[in-house]
Write a protein that holds these residues in place. Structure first.
Motif, PDB file in Angstrom:
ATOM      1  N   ASN A 150      65.731  22.380  65.324  1.00 15.96           N
ATOM      2  CA  ASN A 150      66.407  23.441  64.575  1.00 15.96           C
ATOM      3  C   ASN A 150      67.817  23.666  65.102  1.00 15.96           C
ATOM      4  O   ASN A 150      68.760  23.848  64.324  1.00 15.96           O
ATOM      5  N   ALA A 151      67.985  23.603  66.417  1.00 10.97           N
ATOM      6  CA  ALA A 151      69.312  23.796  67.017  1.00 10.97           C
ATOM      7  C   ALA A 151      70.275  22.702  66.573  1.00 10.97           C
ATOM      8  O   ALA A 151      71.403  22.976  66.162  1.00 10.97           O
ATOM      9  N   VAL A 152      69.841  21.437  66.653  1.00  6.64           N
ATOM     10  CA  VAL A 152      70.715  20.327  66.292  1.00  6.64           C
ATOM     11  C   VAL A 152      71.027  20.345  64.803  1.00  6.64           C
ATOM     12  O   VAL A 152      72.188  20.158  64.394  1.00  6.64           O
ATOM     13  N   LEU A 153      70.015  20.572  63.977  1.00  9.80           N
ATOM     14  CA  LEU A 153      70.238  20.576  62.532  1.00  9.80           C
ATOM     15  C   LEU A 153      71.121  21.750  62.113  1.00  9.80           C
ATOM     16  O   LEU A 153      71.976  21.611  61.229  1.00  9.80           O
ATOM     17  N   CYS A 154      70.935  22.902  62.731  1.00  9.67           N
ATOM     18  CA  CYS A 154      71.803  24.046  62.429  1.00  9.67           C
ATOM     19  C   CYS A 154      73.247  23.748  62.836  1.00  9.67           C
ATOM     20  O   CYS A 154      74.185  24.173  62.154  1.00  9.67           O
ATOM     21  N   ALA A 155      73.428  23.030  63.930  1.00 14.29           N
ATOM     22  CA  ALA A 155      74.782  22.658  64.351  1.00 14.29           C
ATOM     23  C   ALA A 155      75.440  21.785  63.292  1.00 14.29           C
ATOM     24  O   ALA A 155      76.587  22.026  62.894  1.00 14.29           O
ATOM     25  N   LEU A 156      74.729  20.778  62.813  1.00 15.47           N
ATOM     26  CA  LEU A 156      75.292  19.847  61.836  1.00 15.47           C
ATOM     27  C   LEU A 156      75.538  20.536  60.498  1.00 15.47           C
ATOM     28  O   LEU A 156      76.599  20.371  59.884  1.00 15.47           O
ATOM     29  N   SER A 157      74.571  21.311  60.035  1.00 13.65           N
ATOM     30  CA  SER A 157      74.730  21.993  58.743  1.00 13.65           C
ATOM     31  C   SER A 157      75.795  23.080  58.813  1.00 13.65           C
ATOM     32  O   SER A 157      76.518  23.312  57.841  1.00 13.65           O
ATOM     33  N   SER A 158      75.920  23.740  59.952  1.00 11.60           N
ATOM     34  CA  SER A 158      76.950  24.773  60.110  1.00 11.60           C
ATOM     35  C   SER A 158      78.338  24.144  60.164  1.00 11.60           C
ATOM     36  O   SER A 158      79.310  24.723  59.653  1.00 11.60           O
ATOM     37  N   TYR A 159      78.443  22.977  60.771  1.00  7.92           N
ATOM     38  CA  TYR A 159      79.712  22.239  60.756  1.00  7.92           C
ATOM     39  C   TYR A 159      80.118  21.955  59.309  1.00  7.92           C
ATOM     40  O   TYR A 159      81.268  22.196  58.909  1.00  7.92           O
ATOM     41  N   LEU A 160      79.164  21.450  58.511  1.00  8.32           N
ATOM     42  CA  LEU A 160      79.466  21.139  57.111  1.00  8.32           C
ATOM     43  C   LEU A 160      79.814  22.395  56.323  1.00  8.32           C
ATOM     44  O   LEU A 160      80.786  22.404  55.557  1.00  8.32           O
ATOM     45  N   LEU A 161      79.029  23.457  56.489  1.00  9.31           N
ATOM     46  CA  LEU A 161      79.270  24.665  55.705  1.00  9.31           C
ATOM     47  C   LEU A 161      80.607  25.304  56.069  1.00  9.31           C
ATOM     48  O   LEU A 161      81.309  25.834  55.196  1.00  9.31           O
TER      49      LEU A 161
END
Length: 365
Positions: A150-161
């Protein structure tokens, strides 16, 4: 003007040229008089040399340093983790996952390895074009590793958003950090509560909510992240109508990174397998997030996330909830999670057939 190694820098030196990160983001402006904290930031971003006035370099170091070509755009130093030509997004994702797991397990007793985390996060983001929040599935996943995924995926998705929403480039990596560290406070929560498969008691729920304040306390002295990252750990469960926790802030007082992570956290929390709940269709989760936009989440950010995440070309192959496989033939911008799908020569309009939904994306053009 001369290049000077950051190993020779001292507080008080003035930059004669802007300093950028390896991804091109502006780090420090030309004319900045360096403070001790600035030196920490330069080290965190793996900057090797900066440009200063030759005379000032002489005065600070006693003699003129040899003029060297800036390494900002040259090959990275050997200690920096750089993906090889054969490296894939999954490879870098797995490396970041292991580093996050190790950091979380030791953060109470040791400092957060911020330089290594940033280095590997950048190496993963090099492959960001290969990542789509709706389509990506980790190669290996167990419920006990949920918090790290969840931490890694939130990092990647937050970068995109952050990028999709028009924030300045300097914010993209910080938003990624905000996603990476938003639940770092869970390291101070009793594992018996954190991994409990049954519903929590009122006292256990209260302790679980303290992970927000624990997270801020852990991050408050970490260099190379800004205050928005720290505030995200504290605020990512706040709601724009003031109904969230821990401070019941309204939307005007919630940091934009926390608003971004508030969306990506819900998305990944519901689309990953957890000890007490199986993963759900990402399309159904997006529909729930859309409903949450009315009073709970930032509506503009929600709209951007849904529109961009579902931005597939016609011909995308999907599996429906009845196990039928078909191709997307038309997407209505007003209903991006419910396109028209061609199944065995017949058009299924998911706007009209509400009992059906897209269960997974199999391939995209």
């Amino acid at each position: 003007m001369a290049s000077i190694s950051i190993l020779e820098l001292k507080p008080g030196i003035k930059l004669s040229k802007d300093v950028h990160t390896s991804l091109g983001g502006l780090l420090l402006h030309k004319g900045t008089v360096l403070l001790p904290r600035d030196l920490d930031i330069l080290r965190a971003f793996m900057v090797q040399y900066v440009e200063v006035d030759a005379g000032e370099a002489d005065a600070r170091n006693g003699s003129k340093p040899p003029v060297q070509k800036s390494l900002m755009n040259e090959k990275a130093p050997t200690e920096q983790v750089i993906p090889s030509k054969s490296s894939t997004f999954h490879d870098e994702y797995d490396k970041l996952l292991l580093l996050v797991k190790s950091a979380n397990q030791s953060v109470i007793a040791a400092d957060l390895p911020i330089y290594e985390l940033r280095n590997q996060l950048e190496a993963t983001i090099v492959h960001i074009k290969e990542y789509n929040p709706l389509m990506f599935t980790p190669r290996s996943m167990n419920e006990y590793d949920y918090i790290y995924h969840n931490a890694v995926l939130c990092a990647l998705s937050s970068y995109l958003l952050s990028k999709w929403s028009g924030l300045q480039q300097k914010d993209w990596m910080q938003a990624a950090f905000a996603g990476l560290f938003h639940d770092i406070g869970n390291t101070k929560v009793d594992p018996a509560i954190l991994f409990k498969p049954q519903p929590l008691s009122a006292a256990e729920s209260e302790e679980m909510r303290r992970h927000t304040t624990y997270g801020y306390q852990i991050l408050k002295n970490v260099t190379a992240i800004n205050e928005g990252v720290r505030l995200t750990a504290l605020q990512h469960h706040e709601k724009v109508d003031g109904s969230g926790y821990p401070l019941r802030l309204d939307g005007s007082k919630i940091h934009v990174y926390a608003k971004i992570v508030g969306i990506t956290d819900i998305f990944h929390a519901m689309t990953l397998n957890r000890i007490y709940r199986k993963s759900q269709s990402p399309y159904l989760v997006l529909e729930q997030i859309h409903s949450e936009a009315f009073g709970k989440l930032d509506p503009a950010l929600v709209q951007i996330f849904i529109q961009k995440a579902t931005e597939f070309h016609n011909g995308t192959v999907v599996r429906l909830s009845n196990d039928q496989v078909g191709e997307v033939v038309f997407t209505d911008r007003n209903n991006p999670t419910r396109p028209m799908v061609s199944v065995a020569g017949e058009i299924v309009n998911l706007v009209q057939q509400r009992h059906l939904y897209i269960d997974e994306v199999i391939s995209s053009n």
